[in-house]
Design an enzyme around this catalytic site. Structure first.
Site, PDB file in Angstrom:
ATOM      1  CE  LYS A   1      -0.874   3.556   8.655  1.00 26.87           C
ATOM      2  NZ  LYS A   1      -0.299   3.526   7.301  1.00 26.87           N
TER       3      LYS A   1
ATOM      4  CB  SER B   1      -0.082   0.527  12.270  1.00 32.70           C
ATOM      5  OG  SER B   1       0.204   0.564  13.661  1.00 32.70           O
TER       6      SER B   1
ATOM      7  NE  ARG C   1      -2.137  14.598  10.613  1.00 33.37           N
ATOM      8  CZ  ARG C   1      -2.408  14.714  11.913  1.00 33.37           C
ATOM      9  NH1 ARG C   1      -2.892  13.676  12.586  1.00 33.37           N
ATOM     10  NH2 ARG C   1      -2.209  15.846  12.550  1.00 33.37           N
TER      11      ARG C   1
ATOM     12  NE  ARG D   1       3.971  16.487   1.554  1.00 33.45           N
ATOM     13  CZ  ARG D   1       3.448  16.357   2.767  1.00 33.45           C
ATOM     14  NH1 ARG D   1       3.712  17.251   3.708  1.00 33.45           N
ATOM     15  NH2 ARG D   1       2.680  15.329   3.063  1.00 33.45           N
TER      16      ARG D   1
ATOM     17  CG  PHE E   1      12.969   4.236  10.301  1.00 30.80           C
ATOM     18  CD1 PHE E   1      14.350   4.226  10.251  1.00 30.80           C
ATOM     19  CD2 PHE E   1      12.326   3.269  11.068  1.00 30.80           C
ATOM     20  CE1 PHE E   1      15.088   3.265  10.934  1.00 30.80           C
ATOM     21  CE2 PHE E   1      13.051   2.309  11.759  1.00 30.80           C
ATOM     22  CZ  PHE E   1      14.433   2.299  11.686  1.00 30.80           C
TER      23      PHE E   1
ATOM     24  CE1 TYR F   1      -0.358   5.979  11.600  1.00 35.70           C
ATOM     25  CE2 TYR F   1      -0.210   4.191  13.191  1.00 35.70           C
ATOM     26  CZ  TYR F   1       0.177   4.766  11.997  1.00 35.70           C
ATOM     27  OH  TYR F   1       1.102   4.131  11.206  1.00 35.70           O
TER      28      TYR F   1
ATOM     29  CB  ALA G   1       3.327   8.091   1.972  1.00 34.64           C
TER      30      ALA G   1
END
Length: 320
Positions: free
Chosen positions: A147, A117, A74, A34, A12, A143, A72
């Site tokens: 980060k 983030s 996960r 990828r 996005f 997550y 990029a």
């Protein structure tokens, strides 16, 4: 022209960064995929890598690159299948990122821009007490932990190699093409569904996609960005109720909001096992972007209502 390498171009945020840089004559862009898309925009150079892994070879994509924009990652997994989610996040977001950054430094890359983030700071604030870029980090989920660990690894690498690292921690990003809860919200409003969210007095910072992309592009060359951490928002915080009302106006469908007490909403959500959703709807999360504005002489490129109008227009066009 300055050669820029972009990761996460199919995402996005990454897709919007790619479109902006392709239209900017100051930059020559190479995007990493990828799976290379069947249709490649005119002027875009592409490279293929197997993914954000600890052993990925980045030497070819990094050739003659001056700046890396690393978006990029996960990201949040709604239905997590990993037995050890933190290990999975660390493999991509920490080890995979550090592999790219180490090879970037070896290749002579001058600046590495990392899209992190706000979850590094935490999950919520008290109203009127926003996070700042220099607060002690307090991530609460795998997550956010990954980060933060990536940030720390990049900062250590910068000190060791001299490659400049810029860290940007966005809050919730919205704009044309937005998915998940924000898109669901627009769907409810467009259908005229009555929502029990009319009495929420929280404060939340959001960032329009245009504003985040503008900041990323600013950080490519601005001398004040070197080795800094920046928070980013629209610089106007809204309650959930106010966001719904203004989004409804943008859609041309006034929000039908019922003033259910916040305590009742929160209690009901917890009984239904929706504590996280309750936190997002009723809790506050504010950021202070004065450092970002001062060091970079930057202000958001678009206001909230203008950004909501663009988001609503795209949503309505996609439904035709």
């Amino acid at each position: 022209m300055m050669r820029v390498l972009l990761t996460g171009a199919s995402g996005f945020v990454g897709a919007a960064v790619q479109a902006n840089l392709l239209a900017d004559q100051r930059f020559s862009l190479r995007s990493v995929y990828r799976r290379v898309p069947t249709q490649v925009p005119i002027g875009l150079e592409v490279s293929q890598v197997p993914g954000l892994e600890p052993d990925t070879d980045w030497q070819v994509p990094l050739e003659n690159v001056e700046v890396v924009i690393h978006s990029a990652a996960r990201v949040h997994v709604m239905n997590e299948n990993e037995a050890d989610p933190l290990a999975a996040f660390r493999r991509a977001n920490v080890q995979g990122t550090l592999r790219l950054a180490e090879q970037a430094a070896q290749a002579g890359v001058r600046r590495f821009i990392y899209l992190s983030s706000i979850k590094v700071n935490g999950e919520g604030t008290l109203p009127g007490h926003p996070y700042t870029a220099d607060d002690q980090p307090a991530p609460l989920d795998p997550y956010g932990v990954s980060k933060l660990e990536a940030e720390q690894a990049l900062q250590a690498l910068a000190a060791k190699t001299g490659m400049e690292v810029v860290i940007i921690r966005p809050v919730l990003v919205y704009g044309p093409g937005v998915k998940a809860n924000f898109r669901n919200m627009m769907g409810w409003l467009n259908k005229g569904v009555p929502l029990p969210l009319g009495a929420i007095t929280n404060k939340r910072s959001l960032v329009a996609l245009d504003n985040l992309v503008d900041l990323v592009v600013t950080c490519i060359q601005h001398p004040g960005a070197a080795n800094q951490v920046f928070l980013v928002s629209d610089d106007e915080d809204l309650s959930t109720s106010e966001l719904l009302r203004r989004m409804g106006r943008a859609l041309g469908r006034p929000a039908r909001l019922l003033p259910l007490p916040m305590w009742l909403l929160s209690t009901t959500a917890q009984l239904l096992g929706k504590k996280a959703l309750s936190q997002r709807l009723c809790g506050s999360l504010q950021v202070d972007i004065r450092k970002t504005k001062a060091l970079l002489d930057w202000t958001p490129a678009i206001g909230v209502d203008g950004a909501l109008a663009k988001t609503a227009k795209d949503f309505l066009e996609q439904r035709v």
